[in-house]
Design a protein around this motif. Structure first.
Motif, PDB file in Angstrom:
ATOM      1  N   UNK A  41      -8.148 -10.675  -6.439  1.00  0.00           N
ATOM      2  CA  UNK A  41      -7.415 -10.948  -7.669  1.00  0.00           C
ATOM      3  C   UNK A  41      -6.136 -10.161  -7.817  1.00  0.00           C
ATOM      4  N   UNK A  42      -5.711  -9.465  -6.753  1.00  0.00           N
ATOM      5  CA  UNK A  42      -4.513  -8.629  -6.812  1.00  0.00           C
ATOM      6  C   UNK A  42      -3.484  -9.104  -5.777  1.00  0.00           C
ATOM      7  N   UNK A  43      -2.198  -8.973  -6.079  1.00  0.00           N
ATOM      8  CA  UNK A  43      -1.177  -9.368  -5.102  1.00  0.00           C
ATOM      9  C   UNK A  43      -1.056  -8.355  -3.967  1.00  0.00           C
ATOM     10  N   UNK A  44      -0.800  -8.854  -2.784  1.00  0.00           N
ATOM     11  CA  UNK A  44      -0.567  -7.990  -1.616  1.00  0.00           C
ATOM     12  C   UNK A  44       0.927  -7.697  -1.534  1.00  0.00           C
ATOM     13  N   UNK A  45       1.432  -6.979  -2.521  1.00  0.00           N
ATOM     14  CA  UNK A  45       2.871  -6.746  -2.610  1.00  0.00           C
ATOM     15  C   UNK A  45       3.253  -5.335  -2.160  1.00  0.00           C
ATOM     16  N   UNK A  46       2.506  -4.819  -1.192  1.00  0.00           N
ATOM     17  CA  UNK A  46       2.845  -3.520  -0.629  1.00  0.00           C
ATOM     18  C   UNK A  46       4.180  -3.609   0.118  1.00  0.00           C
ATOM     19  N   UNK A  47       4.948  -2.544   0.067  1.00  0.00           N
ATOM     20  CA  UNK A  47       6.174  -2.417   0.855  1.00  0.00           C
ATOM     21  C   UNK A  47       6.087  -1.101   1.612  1.00  0.00           C
ATOM     22  N   UNK A  48       6.926  -0.892   2.621  1.00  0.00           N
ATOM     23  CA  UNK A  48       6.890   0.393   3.342  1.00  0.00           C
ATOM     24  C   UNK A  48       7.124   1.591   2.435  1.00  0.00           C
ATOM     25  N   UNK A  49       7.800   1.389   1.311  1.00  0.00           N
ATOM     26  CA  UNK A  49       8.111   2.503   0.408  1.00  0.00           C
ATOM     27  C   UNK A  49       7.111   2.664  -0.732  1.00  0.00           C
ATOM     28  N   UNK A  50       6.286   1.634  -0.980  1.00  0.00           N
ATOM     29  CA  UNK A  50       5.420   1.681  -2.156  1.00  0.00           C
ATOM     30  C   UNK A  50       4.125   0.915  -1.926  1.00  0.00           C
ATOM     31  N   UNK A  51       2.976   1.585  -2.087  1.00  0.00           N
ATOM     32  CA  UNK A  51       1.718   0.842  -2.003  1.00  0.00           C
ATOM     33  C   UNK A  51       1.515  -0.019  -3.239  1.00  0.00           C
ATOM     34  N   UNK A  52       0.778  -1.088  -3.096  1.00  0.00           N
ATOM     35  CA  UNK A  52       0.472  -1.967  -4.214  1.00  0.00           C
ATOM     36  C   UNK A  52      -0.497  -1.297  -5.174  1.00  0.00           C
ATOM     37  N   UNK A  53      -0.695  -1.921  -6.329  1.00  0.00           N
ATOM     38  CA  UNK A  53      -1.688  -1.432  -7.284  1.00  0.00           C
ATOM     39  C   UNK A  53      -3.075  -1.460  -6.669  1.00  0.00           C
ATOM     40  N   UNK A  54      -3.370  -2.482  -5.857  1.00  0.00           N
ATOM     41  CA  UNK A  54      -4.687  -2.595  -5.231  1.00  0.00           C
ATOM     42  C   UNK A  54      -4.935  -1.443  -4.270  1.00  0.00           C
ATOM     43  N   UNK A  55      -3.959  -1.132  -3.420  1.00  0.00           N
ATOM     44  CA  UNK A  55      -4.148  -0.042  -2.465  1.00  0.00           C
ATOM     45  C   UNK A  55      -4.179   1.307  -3.175  1.00  0.00           C
TER      46      UNK A  55
END
Length: 226
Positions: free
Chosen positions: A24-38
């Motif tokens: 239910x969470x977006x996989x919007x991790x970037x090299x500079x910022x982990x996602x809310x899920x991670x």
């Protein structure tokens, strides 16, 4: 043939925990910022099983380095990564990105600060017995199975190992210690599986406090207190 449970856990057990954190969470991790899920996974795992972070980092990297080929796909001898909305061609780089964030957290001691759970996965990871209690005894079928909320609480207590009842009491006190607003407690119990309203005239928080107090009092079957 499909993987045995033992082989699955050896190869993918902690990878699976990371993937479940994205439900239910977006996989919007970037090299500079982990996602809310991670971030939620890191926060809870640092607190509860810090040794598992290194296992997660290794399993993520190994899976990304060696994605399942045609034969393993045909035989079912592989772990199916959760569909997180990414193109198939982007999944490998995403897994490497997750592994890099976990490695950075381990090596630098960069730990997300304590917080109210931010995702569905984190609510259940942090309050597992409360999730069993609310989801199992207070689903939408509760009015058909029990006369009232008190009867459901008594049924849980009478059918559950006392050690698990004690664990539930501890989780209730931990949740109440978060000192949430009334609407936030309503959201919390919904996340944890409660599908009926608390009994009148209680709010969600007030009812949880009532349950904690009720389950803390020994019954005749429990024997005299020490």
């Amino acid at each position: 043939m499909p993987l045995s449970p033992l082989e699955h856990d050896r190869r993918y057990g902690e990878l699976d925990q990371v993937m479940r954190a994205y439900t239910g969470q977006p996989a919007d991790d970037t090299p500079d910022r982990p996602s809310q899920a991670l971030t939620a996974y890191l926060r809870h795992t640092w607190h509860s099983r810090p040794w598992a972070l290194a296992v997660a980092e290794r399993q993520l990297r190994e899976y990304a380095d060696n994605p399942p080929g045609r034969l393993r796909l045909r035989l079912g001898e592989f772990y199916a990564v959760l569909d997180v909305g990414l193109a198939e061609s982007d999944v490998q780089q995403w897994l490497f990105c997750l592994a890099d964030h976990i490695k950075h957290s381990i090596e630098t001691g960069d730990v997300p600060p304590p917080s109210v759970p931010a995702t569905h996965w984190e609510w259940h990871a942090r309050f597992p017995e409360l999730g069993q209690f609310l989801g199992g005894w207070f689903s939408q079928d509760m009015p058909d199975e029990f006369d009232d909320h008190e009867a459901a609480v008594d049924d849980y207590r009478n059918s559950t190992d006392p050690q698990l009842v004690a664990r539930l009491v501890g989780e209730l006190h931990e949740l109440l210690a978060l000192d949430l607003d009334g609407s936030d407690y309503a959201l919390a119990v919904a996340e944890l599986g409660m599908e009926v309203d608390p009994p009148a005239p209680y709010s969600a928080g007030g009812w949880l406090a009532l349950v904690a107090g009720r389950l803390s009092v020994p019954t005749a079957e429990d024997g005299p207190s020490a």
